[in-house]
Design an enzyme around this catalytic site. Sequence first.
Site, PDB file in Angstrom:
ATOM      1  N   CYS A  89      40.367  40.881  40.736  1.00 41.28           N
ATOM      2  CA  CYS A  89      41.524  40.307  41.429  1.00 41.28           C
ATOM      3  C   CYS A  89      41.978  41.221  42.572  1.00 41.28           C
ATOM      4  O   CYS A  89      41.275  41.333  43.566  1.00 41.28           O
ATOM      5  CB  CYS A  89      42.632  40.000  40.417  1.00 41.28           C
ATOM      6  SG  CYS A  89      43.797  38.745  40.981  1.00 41.28           S
ATOM      7  N   HIS A 104      40.345  37.180  35.701  1.00 44.48           N
ATOM      8  CA  HIS A 104      40.672  38.367  34.911  1.00 44.48           C
ATOM      9  C   HIS A 104      39.958  38.358  33.568  1.00 44.48           C
ATOM     10  O   HIS A 104      40.492  37.857  32.569  1.00 44.48           O
ATOM     11  CB  HIS A 104      42.192  38.394  34.642  1.00 44.48           C
ATOM     12  CG  HIS A 104      43.017  38.735  35.825  1.00 44.48           C
ATOM     13  ND1 HIS A 104      43.478  40.018  36.059  1.00 44.48           N
ATOM     14  CD2 HIS A 104      43.498  37.972  36.838  1.00 44.48           C
ATOM     15  CE1 HIS A 104      44.203  40.034  37.159  1.00 44.48           C
ATOM     16  NE2 HIS A 104      44.236  38.801  37.665  1.00 44.48           N
ATOM     17  N   GLU A 121      39.662  40.718  31.491  1.00 44.57           N
ATOM     18  CA  GLU A 121      40.410  41.497  30.483  1.00 44.57           C
ATOM     19  C   GLU A 121      41.474  40.627  29.810  1.00 44.57           C
ATOM     20  O   GLU A 121      41.993  40.990  28.757  1.00 44.57           O
ATOM     21  CB  GLU A 121      41.043  42.746  31.119  1.00 44.57           C
ATOM     22  CG  GLU A 121      42.295  42.531  31.947  1.00 44.57           C
ATOM     23  CD  GLU A 121      42.038  41.953  33.337  1.00 44.57           C
ATOM     24  OE1 GLU A 121      40.878  41.594  33.632  1.00 44.57           O
ATOM     25  OE2 GLU A 121      43.006  41.876  34.122  1.00 44.57           O
TER      26      GLU A 121
END
Lengths: 220, 89
Positions: A87, A189, A191
């Site tokens: 990002c 993302h 994560e």
Amino acid sequence: MRPNVGVIVFPGSNCEQDVVHALRLEGADAGLLWHGDESLEGVDAVVLPGGFAHGDYLRTGAMARFSPVMRSVEAFARDGGAVLGICNGFQILAEAGLVPGALTRNAGLRFLCEWAEVVIEDISTPFTGACASGQRLRIPINHYEGNYVPPAGAEPRVVFRYVDNPNGSWRSVAGVASEAGNVMGLMPHPERACEDWLGSEDGRLIFASLVQSVSSRAAG
Amino acid sequence: MTATRARARIVVMPKPEIADPQGQTVQRTMPALGWGNVEGVRVGKHIELVVEGESMQQVSDQVDEMCRRLLTNPVIETYSFTLEQVPEP
């Protein structure tokens, strides 16, 4: 031997703890590296996390790319080290010229905070080695400037494409790599998709690929 | 050698081939205000700064480099600037 991954913190980064968590889940040692310190402290791989470095002032990532740590990241990338930008991290890598192209305002002028499905097109990078070509991953996006524009007259190395283009990106691109493949940026993302209680564990594959790749490099 | 002090006024615009949803949105707002005769709206930014250098040429070269390296992204933006000599404060 456990690989050691450095996660860079810029003023305004906000995803670094989640990235550290996701890396540790895959068996890596992971720690934070402050943007103002030039040293990468001998890490085996580098991740630039999401957030709003320098408040996105001037242009997103425009000033972060000149942080002292970036001099070392650039040298590390030149030497073939694995560098992942997520990002805002992707935006910083693009401004630094470490991946080709630029990230611009979403075509619908809405900040997007939603699930996205991406298709993997290139499994020969350190970040996708554990994936299958054509595999789909369900990963959240959270951005206002994710609209990818390629550099003039050059075909970037596309790693991920959106199944349903949410932001007007050229050819639905969600992530690209450098020509050599050791540097990659993606807007979603991973994560935030690393535990089933988050709604998806698909993001784990990216960190698992990275850990696998770095471990085999260290052993070989 | 007398130093040169100049104010640079820099205009940064999206390249013509880059989509400008901000400009398009502004343009779409205009007919409701009675201005249906406007087209080609594009939105950029204006930056001002004061540079001290050895000559106007050196200042101009530096402003150009500042635009290329920091103030604009050459992948998606173009720029132009004017310089105006300003007195010491």
